[in-house]
Design a protein around this motif. Structure first.
Motif, PDB file in Angstrom:
ATOM      1  N   VAL A 189       0.818  -1.207   0.000  1.00  0.00           N
ATOM      2  CA  VAL A 189       0.000   0.000   0.000  1.00  0.00           C
ATOM      3  C   VAL A 189       0.858   1.265   0.000  1.00  0.00           C
ATOM      4  CG1 VAL A 189      -1.628   1.325   1.432  1.00  0.00           C
ATOM      5  CG2 VAL A 189      -2.058  -1.088   0.958  1.00  0.00           C
ATOM      6  N   ARG A 190       2.068   1.212   0.529  1.00  0.00           N
ATOM      7  CA  ARG A 190       2.930   2.392   0.535  1.00  0.00           C
ATOM      8  C   ARG A 190       3.237   2.880  -0.883  1.00  0.00           C
ATOM      9  NH1 ARG A 190       6.710   3.138   3.462  1.00  0.00           N
ATOM     10  NH2 ARG A 190       6.486   1.513   5.031  1.00  0.00           N
ATOM     11  N   PHE A 191       3.073   2.003  -1.880  1.00  0.00           N
ATOM     12  CA  PHE A 191       3.333   2.380  -3.262  1.00  0.00           C
ATOM     13  C   PHE A 191       2.051   2.770  -4.014  1.00  0.00           C
ATOM     14  CE2 PHE A 191       6.776  -0.696  -2.204  1.00  0.00           C
ATOM     15  CZ  PHE A 191       7.814   0.228  -2.175  1.00  0.00           C
ATOM     16  N   TYR A 192       0.933   2.828  -3.319  1.00  0.00           N
ATOM     17  CA  TYR A 192      -0.325   3.223  -3.937  1.00  0.00           C
ATOM     18  C   TYR A 192      -0.370   4.744  -4.127  1.00  0.00           C
ATOM     19  CZ  TYR A 192      -2.880  -1.231  -3.290  1.00  0.00           C
ATOM     20  OH  TYR A 192      -3.320  -2.507  -3.357  1.00  0.00           O
ATOM     21  N   SER A 193      -1.114   5.184  -5.121  1.00  0.00           N
ATOM     22  CA  SER A 193      -1.439   6.602  -5.248  1.00  0.00           C
ATOM     23  C   SER A 193      -2.467   6.961  -4.177  1.00  0.00           C
ATOM     24  CB  SER A 193      -2.026   6.885  -6.626  1.00  0.00           C
ATOM     25  OG  SER A 193      -3.289   6.249  -6.760  1.00  0.00           O
ATOM     26  N   ALA A 194      -2.689   8.253  -3.983  1.00  0.00           N
ATOM     27  CA  ALA A 194      -3.672   8.700  -2.998  1.00  0.00           C
ATOM     28  C   ALA A 194      -5.072   8.174  -3.335  1.00  0.00           C
ATOM     29  CB  ALA A 194      -3.692  10.225  -2.926  1.00  0.00           C
ATOM     30  N   GLY A 195      -5.403   8.164  -4.620  1.00  0.00           N
ATOM     31  CA  GLY A 195      -6.707   7.663  -5.031  1.00  0.00           C
ATOM     32  C   GLY A 195      -6.873   6.177  -4.766  1.00  0.00           C
ATOM     33  N   MET A 196      -5.828   5.393  -5.000  1.00  0.00           N
ATOM     34  CA  MET A 196      -5.893   3.951  -4.744  1.00  0.00           C
ATOM     35  C   MET A 196      -6.043   3.678  -3.251  1.00  0.00           C
ATOM     36  SD  MET A 196      -2.944   2.687  -7.419  1.00  0.00           S
ATOM     37  CE  MET A 196      -2.954   0.960  -6.901  1.00  0.00           C
ATOM     38  N   LYS A 197      -5.325   4.448  -2.429  1.00  0.00           N
ATOM     39  CA  LYS A 197      -5.455   4.275  -0.973  1.00  0.00           C
ATOM     40  C   LYS A 197      -6.884   4.568  -0.526  1.00  0.00           C
ATOM     41  CE  LYS A 197      -0.649   5.421   0.152  1.00  0.00           C
ATOM     42  NZ  LYS A 197       0.258   6.454   0.718  1.00  0.00           N
ATOM     43  N   GLN A 198      -7.474   5.621  -1.095  1.00  0.00           N
ATOM     44  CA  GLN A 198      -8.838   5.973  -0.700  1.00  0.00           C
ATOM     45  C   GLN A 198      -9.828   4.904  -1.139  1.00  0.00           C
ATOM     46  OE1 GLN A 198      -9.332   8.191   1.395  1.00  0.00           O
ATOM     47  NE2 GLN A 198     -11.369   9.083   1.234  1.00  0.00           N
ATOM     48  N   ARG A 199      -9.619   4.337  -2.316  1.00  0.00           N
ATOM     49  CA  ARG A 199     -10.497   3.251  -2.774  1.00  0.00           C
ATOM     50  C   ARG A 199     -10.389   2.031  -1.863  1.00  0.00           C
ATOM     51  NH1 ARG A 199     -11.828   2.872  -8.819  1.00  0.00           N
ATOM     52  NH2 ARG A 199     -11.654   5.006  -9.588  1.00  0.00           N
ATOM     53  N   LEU A 200      -9.158   1.694  -1.461  1.00  0.00           N
ATOM     54  CA  LEU A 200      -8.971   0.553  -0.569  1.00  0.00           C
ATOM     55  C   LEU A 200      -9.597   0.837   0.797  1.00  0.00           C
ATOM     56  CD1 LEU A 200      -7.757  -2.259  -0.162  1.00  0.00           C
ATOM     57  CD2 LEU A 200      -5.616  -1.152   0.540  1.00  0.00           C
ATOM     58  N   ALA A 201      -9.472   2.087   1.268  1.00  0.00           N
ATOM     59  CA  ALA A 201     -10.092   2.461   2.542  1.00  0.00           C
ATOM     60  C   ALA A 201     -11.617   2.323   2.464  1.00  0.00           C
ATOM     61  CB  ALA A 201      -9.703   3.884   2.916  1.00  0.00           C
ATOM     62  N   ILE A 202     -12.188   2.628   1.317  1.00  0.00           N
ATOM     63  CA  ILE A 202     -13.632   2.477   1.145  1.00  0.00           C
ATOM     64  C   ILE A 202     -14.008   0.998   1.134  1.00  0.00           C
ATOM     65  CG2 ILE A 202     -15.496   2.770  -0.556  1.00  0.00           C
ATOM     66  CD1 ILE A 202     -14.244   5.560  -1.134  1.00  0.00           C
ATOM     67  N   ALA A 203     -13.185   0.163   0.514  1.00  0.00           N
ATOM     68  CA  ALA A 203     -13.421  -1.281   0.564  1.00  0.00           C
ATOM     69  C   ALA A 203     -13.397  -1.770   2.014  1.00  0.00           C
ATOM     70  CB  ALA A 203     -12.379  -2.019  -0.270  1.00  0.00           C
ATOM     71  N   ARG A 204     -12.418  -1.296   2.792  1.00  0.00           N
ATOM     72  CA  ARG A 204     -12.336  -1.664   4.219  1.00  0.00           C
ATOM     73  C   ARG A 204     -13.588  -1.198   4.960  1.00  0.00           C
ATOM     74  NH1 ARG A 204     -11.908   1.153   8.381  1.00  0.00           N
ATOM     75  NH2 ARG A 204     -11.356   3.041   7.242  1.00  0.00           N
ATOM     76  N   LEU A 205     -14.025   0.023   4.669  1.00  0.00           N
ATOM     77  CA  LEU A 205     -15.199   0.598   5.310  1.00  0.00           C
ATOM     78  C   LEU A 205     -16.446  -0.262   5.102  1.00  0.00           C
ATOM     79  CD1 LEU A 205     -16.685   3.240   6.505  1.00  0.00           C
ATOM     80  CD2 LEU A 205     -17.026   3.831   4.092  1.00  0.00           C
ATOM     81  N   LEU A 206     -16.625  -0.783   3.890  1.00  0.00           N
ATOM     82  CA  LEU A 206     -17.861  -1.462   3.512  1.00  0.00           C
ATOM     83  C   LEU A 206     -17.816  -2.974   3.696  1.00  0.00           C
ATOM     84  CD1 LEU A 206     -18.634   0.620   0.300  1.00  0.00           C
ATOM     85  CD2 LEU A 206     -19.668   0.862   2.560  1.00  0.00           C
ATOM     86  N   LEU A 207     -16.673  -3.495   4.138  1.00  0.00           N
ATOM     87  CA  LEU A 207     -16.495  -4.942   4.275  1.00  0.00           C
ATOM     88  C   LEU A 207     -17.602  -5.605   5.080  1.00  0.00           C
ATOM     89  CD1 LEU A 207     -12.773  -5.856   5.063  1.00  0.00           C
ATOM     90  CD2 LEU A 207     -14.239  -6.864   3.308  1.00  0.00           C
ATOM     91  N   HIS A 208     -17.946  -5.014   6.239  1.00  0.00           N
ATOM     92  CA  HIS A 208     -18.900  -5.672   7.138  1.00  0.00           C
ATOM     93  C   HIS A 208     -20.332  -5.194   6.924  1.00  0.00           C
ATOM     94  CE1 HIS A 208     -17.909  -1.957   9.228  1.00  0.00           C
ATOM     95  NE2 HIS A 208     -18.872  -2.148  10.095  1.00  0.00           N
TER      96      HIS A 208
END
Length: 226
Positions: free
Chosen positions: A134-153
């Motif tokens: 994740v340290r090599f992700y762009s800001a947009g990719m990090k935000q998309r992954l954070a949204i995936a984490r948010l909606l997991l449950h």
């Protein structure tokens, strides 16, 4: 703005104040959230929006006043199970891959690997991205992954602090569709995106909140949230 029928509050703040050192960040805040509402908080930099959201999320305690969850202080654990929070920090582990991040958060909640794979696909992270740290992700990719984490449950209640940051327009519209049927409290400066979604909107200024009338979105204030 749409109308939402009133029921018993999920969260109720009564006379809430927050002081950092000698600086009063929030003063005598009265607020309640009921199921199905989509609440928008907006205002200038330093107004207290992010601090207020953290109190609503049960991540910070008020200096004064009370916060009840489902009518009781003891309802907080049930509330946390049903709530998803996305703050300024993405809460991701930079030395894990995208896939490993979601696998970790899935394990914490007892969620299947299939569901984490589903959300990686939904947010548009391909196989190569999923296997990259994740340290090599762009800001947009990090935000998309954070949204995936948010909606997991599959949370019923979403508390979002500037969730559109670094996202392209098409993904923002997809995200808005995902949250449209949820109970939402949203802090943002991007009013043109969020105003149509809101059932109620509050201007936050000098630590106080004031409900605004429905109508055209007011001019977006500049600066970051506090």
């Amino acid at each position: 703005m749409g109308e939402v029928p009133m029921t018993s509050p999920i969260v109720q703040l009564s006379g809430v104040g927050k002081v950092f050192g000698t600086w009063p960040v929030l003063t005598e805040v009265q607020f309640s959230l009921v199921a199905g509402e989509r609440i928008l908080f907006f205002g200038p930099n330093g107004a207290g929006k992010s601090t207020l959201l953290r109190i609503i999320a049960s991540l910070s305690s008020p200096t004064s006043g009370s916060v009840l969850f489902y009518g009781s202080r003891d309802g907080v654990n049930d509330y946390r199970r049903k709530m998803g929070y996305l703050g300024h920090s993405t809460s991701l582990y930079p030395d894990l891959t995208g896939e490993e991040n979601l696998a970790f958060f899935s394990a914490l909640r007892g969620i299947s690997c299939e569901r984490s794979g589903h959300w990686l696909e939904q947010v548009g992270l391909d196989r190569d991205a999923c296997r990259r740290r994740v340290r090599f992700y762009s800001a947009g990719m990090k935000q998309r992954l954070a949204i995936a984490r948010l909606l997991l449950h599959d949370p019923e209640i979403l508390l979002l602090d500037e969730p559109f940051n670094a996202l392209d327009g098409s993904f923002v519209q997809t995200f808005l569709q995902w949250i449209r049927e949820k109970t939402v409290v949203l802090v943002t400066h991007q009013l043109e995106l969020s105003w149509p979604l809101a059932s109620r909107a509050y201007r936050v200024s000098h630590g106080r909140i004031k409900e605004t009338e429905a109508g055209p979105a007011p001019p977006a204030p500049g600066g970051a949230s506090t």
